[in-house]
Design a protein around this motif. Structure first.
Motif, PDB file in Angstrom:
ATOM      1  N   LEU A 162       0.824  -1.208   0.000  1.00  0.00           N
ATOM      2  CA  LEU A 162       0.000   0.000   0.000  1.00  0.00           C
ATOM      3  C   LEU A 162       0.860   1.262   0.000  1.00  0.00           C
ATOM      4  CD1 LEU A 162      -2.800  -0.975   2.562  1.00  0.00           C
ATOM      5  CD2 LEU A 162      -3.057  -0.703   0.086  1.00  0.00           C
ATOM      6  N   MET A 163       1.942   1.252   0.777  1.00  0.00           N
ATOM      7  CA  MET A 163       2.775   2.440   0.858  1.00  0.00           C
ATOM      8  C   MET A 163       3.582   2.651  -0.412  1.00  0.00           C
ATOM      9  SD  MET A 163       3.194   5.013   2.801  1.00  0.00           S
ATOM     10  CE  MET A 163       2.646   4.485   4.426  1.00  0.00           C
ATOM     11  N   THR A 164       3.927   1.581  -1.117  1.00  0.00           N
ATOM     12  CA  THR A 164       4.615   1.728  -2.390  1.00  0.00           C
ATOM     13  C   THR A 164       3.732   2.460  -3.393  1.00  0.00           C
ATOM     14  OG1 THR A 164       5.968  -0.258  -2.065  1.00  0.00           O
ATOM     15  CG2 THR A 164       5.648   0.483  -4.332  1.00  0.00           C
ATOM     16  N   VAL A 165       2.473   2.033  -3.499  1.00  0.00           N
ATOM     17  CA  VAL A 165       1.527   2.701  -4.396  1.00  0.00           C
ATOM     18  C   VAL A 165       1.306   4.148  -3.951  1.00  0.00           C
ATOM     19  CG1 VAL A 165      -0.835   2.681  -5.268  1.00  0.00           C
ATOM     20  CG2 VAL A 165       0.403   0.528  -4.998  1.00  0.00           C
ATOM     21  N   HIS A 166       1.187   4.337  -2.651  1.00  0.00           N
ATOM     22  CA  HIS A 166       0.993   5.669  -2.072  1.00  0.00           C
ATOM     23  C   HIS A 166       2.155   6.588  -2.439  1.00  0.00           C
ATOM     24  CE1 HIS A 166      -0.136   8.597   1.099  1.00  0.00           C
ATOM     25  NE2 HIS A 166      -1.305   7.974   1.115  1.00  0.00           N
ATOM     26  N   HIS A 167       3.374   6.090  -2.282  1.00  0.00           N
ATOM     27  CA  HIS A 167       4.567   6.886  -2.577  1.00  0.00           C
ATOM     28  C   HIS A 167       4.691   7.192  -4.068  1.00  0.00           C
ATOM     29  CE1 HIS A 167       5.960   7.078   1.392  1.00  0.00           C
ATOM     30  NE2 HIS A 167       7.196   6.651   1.249  1.00  0.00           N
ATOM     31  N   ARG A 168       4.362   6.233  -4.917  1.00  0.00           N
ATOM     32  CA  ARG A 168       4.468   6.481  -6.359  1.00  0.00           C
ATOM     33  C   ARG A 168       3.592   7.656  -6.778  1.00  0.00           C
ATOM     34  NH1 ARG A 168       3.985   0.174  -8.250  1.00  0.00           N
ATOM     35  NH2 ARG A 168       6.206  -0.392  -8.093  1.00  0.00           N
ATOM     36  N   ALA A 169       2.351   7.644  -6.320  1.00  0.00           N
ATOM     37  CA  ALA A 169       1.442   8.743  -6.655  1.00  0.00           C
ATOM     38  C   ALA A 169       1.886  10.044  -5.992  1.00  0.00           C
ATOM     39  CB  ALA A 169       0.020   8.387  -6.233  1.00  0.00           C
ATOM     40  N   GLY A 170       2.365   9.937  -4.756  1.00  0.00           N
ATOM     41  CA  GLY A 170       2.841  11.126  -4.067  1.00  0.00           C
ATOM     42  C   GLY A 170       4.035  11.745  -4.769  1.00  0.00           C
ATOM     43  N   ALA A 171       4.951  10.903  -5.262  1.00  0.00           N
ATOM     44  CA  ALA A 171       6.119  11.415  -5.972  1.00  0.00           C
ATOM     45  C   ALA A 171       5.707  12.088  -7.277  1.00  0.00           C
ATOM     46  CB  ALA A 171       7.098  10.285  -6.245  1.00  0.00           C
ATOM     47  N   ASP A 172       4.721  11.529  -7.967  1.00  0.00           N
ATOM     48  CA  ASP A 172       4.227  12.151  -9.198  1.00  0.00           C
ATOM     49  C   ASP A 172       3.652  13.537  -8.899  1.00  0.00           C
ATOM     50  OD1 ASP A 172       4.932   9.979 -10.730  1.00  0.00           O
ATOM     51  OD2 ASP A 172       2.917   9.105 -10.766  1.00  0.00           O
ATOM     52  N   MET A 173       2.862  13.639  -7.838  1.00  0.00           N
ATOM     53  CA  MET A 173       2.280  14.918  -7.462  1.00  0.00           C
ATOM     54  C   MET A 173       3.366  15.912  -7.064  1.00  0.00           C
ATOM     55  SD  MET A 173      -0.514  15.889  -4.474  1.00  0.00           S
ATOM     56  CE  MET A 173      -1.254  14.258  -4.563  1.00  0.00           C
ATOM     57  N   ALA A 174       4.358  15.437  -6.341  1.00  0.00           N
ATOM     58  CA  ALA A 174       5.435  16.321  -5.901  1.00  0.00           C
ATOM     59  C   ALA A 174       6.245  16.846  -7.083  1.00  0.00           C
ATOM     60  CB  ALA A 174       6.338  15.582  -4.920  1.00  0.00           C
ATOM     61  N   ALA A 181       4.929  25.162  -9.306  1.00  0.00           N
ATOM     62  CA  ALA A 181       4.645  26.069  -8.183  1.00  0.00           C
ATOM     63  C   ALA A 181       5.350  27.402  -8.369  1.00  0.00           C
ATOM     64  CB  ALA A 181       5.061  25.419  -6.868  1.00  0.00           C
ATOM     65  N   GLY A 182       4.753  28.432  -7.823  1.00  0.00           N
ATOM     66  CA  GLY A 182       5.329  29.759  -7.950  1.00  0.00           C
ATOM     67  C   GLY A 182       6.206  30.179  -6.786  1.00  0.00           C
ATOM     68  N   THR A 183       6.073  29.498  -5.640  1.00  0.00           N
ATOM     69  CA  THR A 183       6.865  29.866  -4.464  1.00  0.00           C
ATOM     70  C   THR A 183       8.055  28.936  -4.306  1.00  0.00           C
ATOM     71  OG1 THR A 183       5.587  28.446  -2.979  1.00  0.00           O
ATOM     72  CG2 THR A 183       4.795  30.701  -3.275  1.00  0.00           C
ATOM     73  N   GLU A 184       9.128  29.505  -3.814  1.00  0.00           N
ATOM     74  CA  GLU A 184      10.342  28.707  -3.591  1.00  0.00           C
ATOM     75  C   GLU A 184      10.101  27.652  -2.512  1.00  0.00           C
ATOM     76  OE1 GLU A 184      15.066  29.424  -2.449  1.00  0.00           O
ATOM     77  OE2 GLU A 184      13.660  31.114  -2.564  1.00  0.00           O
ATOM     78  N   GLU A 185       9.275  27.993  -1.515  1.00  0.00           N
ATOM     79  CA  GLU A 185       8.997  27.037  -0.439  1.00  0.00           C
ATOM     80  C   GLU A 185       8.424  25.734  -0.987  1.00  0.00           C
ATOM     81  OE1 GLU A 185       7.989  30.246  -0.556  1.00  0.00           O
ATOM     82  OE2 GLU A 185       7.428  31.000   1.429  1.00  0.00           O
ATOM     83  N   ILE A 186       7.387  25.842  -1.830  1.00  0.00           N
ATOM     84  CA  ILE A 186       6.745  24.653  -2.360  1.00  0.00           C
ATOM     85  C   ILE A 186       7.651  23.937  -3.345  1.00  0.00           C
ATOM     86  CG2 ILE A 186       4.838  23.829  -3.801  1.00  0.00           C
ATOM     87  CD1 ILE A 186       3.973  24.373  -0.983  1.00  0.00           C
ATOM     88  N   ARG A 187       8.319  24.665  -4.207  1.00  0.00           N
ATOM     89  CA  ARG A 187       9.214  24.006  -5.181  1.00  0.00           C
ATOM     90  C   ARG A 187      10.279  23.179  -4.477  1.00  0.00           C
ATOM     91  NH1 ARG A 187       8.974  29.078  -7.818  1.00  0.00           N
ATOM     92  NH2 ARG A 187      11.061  29.584  -7.036  1.00  0.00           N
ATOM     93  N   ASN A 188      10.902  23.748  -3.471  1.00  0.00           N
ATOM     94  CA  ASN A 188      11.973  23.041  -2.770  1.00  0.00           C
ATOM     95  C   ASN A 188      11.440  21.842  -1.988  1.00  0.00           C
ATOM     96  OD1 ASN A 188      13.844  24.855  -3.746  1.00  0.00           O
ATOM     97  ND2 ASN A 188      13.929  26.087  -1.882  1.00  0.00           N
ATOM     98  N   ALA A 190       8.642  20.154  -2.498  1.00  0.00           N
ATOM     99  CA  ALA A 190       8.124  19.133  -3.405  1.00  0.00           C
ATOM    100  C   ALA A 190       9.258  18.346  -4.053  1.00  0.00           C
ATOM    101  CB  ALA A 190       7.251  19.788  -4.475  1.00  0.00           C
ATOM    102  N   ALA A 191      10.309  19.024  -4.457  1.00  0.00           N
ATOM    103  CA  ALA A 191      11.445  18.320  -5.069  1.00  0.00           C
ATOM    104  C   ALA A 191      12.085  17.361  -4.073  1.00  0.00           C
ATOM    105  CB  ALA A 191      12.472  19.330  -5.580  1.00  0.00           C
ATOM    106  N   GLY A 192      12.231  17.790  -2.832  1.00  0.00           N
ATOM    107  CA  GLY A 192      12.787  16.915  -1.800  1.00  0.00           C
ATOM    108  C   GLY A 192      11.885  15.728  -1.511  1.00  0.00           C
ATOM    109  N   MET A 193      10.567  15.958  -1.510  1.00  0.00           N
ATOM    110  CA  MET A 193       9.618  14.862  -1.299  1.00  0.00           C
ATOM    111  C   MET A 193       9.766  13.800  -2.385  1.00  0.00           C
ATOM    112  SD  MET A 193       5.938  16.494  -0.380  1.00  0.00           S
ATOM    113  CE  MET A 193       5.665  17.533   1.050  1.00  0.00           C
ATOM    114  N   ALA A 194       9.830  14.231  -3.632  1.00  0.00           N
ATOM    115  CA  ALA A 194       9.924  13.286  -4.744  1.00  0.00           C
ATOM    116  C   ALA A 194      11.165  12.419  -4.609  1.00  0.00           C
ATOM    117  CB  ALA A 194       9.927  14.039  -6.069  1.00  0.00           C
TER     118      ALA A 194
END
Length: 215
Positions: A162-174, A181-188, A190-194
């Motif tokens: 379940l967590m593998t599927v969860h992470h795959r979709a989460g990485a795609d979103m990130a 994204a327009g803000t540096e906070e979200i870009r940074n 999200a990139a780290g999350m992926a």
């Protein structure tokens, strides 16, 4: 060993610790100036628009993360395997903290933490909930019930899959947020999350292989 005896372990205190840390991050984020503001300028950059990738990602990923934390707590109490419990703790700690940051940014931007718009509309393909699964990768109510009723190796395999599927979709979103994204906070963030979730996907593939199964 029963769930009650396992609950006496020091790891049980992780939930309270993570909650306090997440709350602290929210408060710090709300009261400190935005990193998008010039230092010492006394002005604040305009908050991202309601329909921006920044706001949409912060909302949707907060919900996505919340379920990951829930699943990690579930498996922690259903196995004695230290590798799985350690992974679960890492997911709880990391994703609860990140969720606190995103909710804090929404607060500082003056944006509500929920919306009547469907999830992932900011990505151009809104989705509809299916059996409690609000977004791609999220476990359904039936799958969560299965994890709640499992023990030992069965719980480990269910969680890792379940967590593998969860992470795959989460990485795609990130990755989508890191690009749009327009803000540096979200870009940074999200990139780290992926990157982090791709790494954990590889780790979980190895853990499933060690248990004689696959994602």
């Amino acid at each position: 060993m029963t769930p009650a005896s396992r609950a006496s372990r020091p790891l049980v205190a992780a939930g309270a610790v993570v909650f306090l840390v997440a709350v602290g991050l929210v408060l710090l984020t709300v009261v400190r100036p935005s990193s998008a503001s010039p230092s010492g300028s006394g002005t604040t950059a305009a908050a991202p628009a309601e329909d921006s990738a920044d706001v949409g990602f912060a909302r949707d990923m907060s919900v996505h993360h919340q379920q990951a934390v829930e699943m990690a707590f579930l498996v922690r109490d259903r196995t004695d395997d230290e590798d799985v419990r350690r992974l679960a703790y890492d997911i709880v700690n990391t994703q609860a903290n990140q969720r606190g940051m995103m909710l804090g940014w929404l607060e500082s931007w003056g944006r509500p933490k929920s919306s009547e718009q469907p999830p992932m509309a900011w990505m151009g393909h809104p989705v509809t909930a299916v059996d409690g699964s609000l977004m791609p990768g999220m476990a359904t109510g039936t799958e969560l019930d299965g994890l709640r009723s499992a023990e030992g190796r069965d719980a480990e395999v269910r969680f890792l899959r379940l967590m593998t599927v969860h992470h795959r979709a989460g990485a795609d979103m990130a990755r989508a947020a890191a690009e749009s994204a327009g803000t540096e906070e979200i870009r940074n963030l999200a990139a780290g999350m992926a990157r982090a979730q791709e790494s954990e996907i590889s780790l979980m593939a190895d853990m499933l292989k060690a248990r004689g199964t696959r994602p």
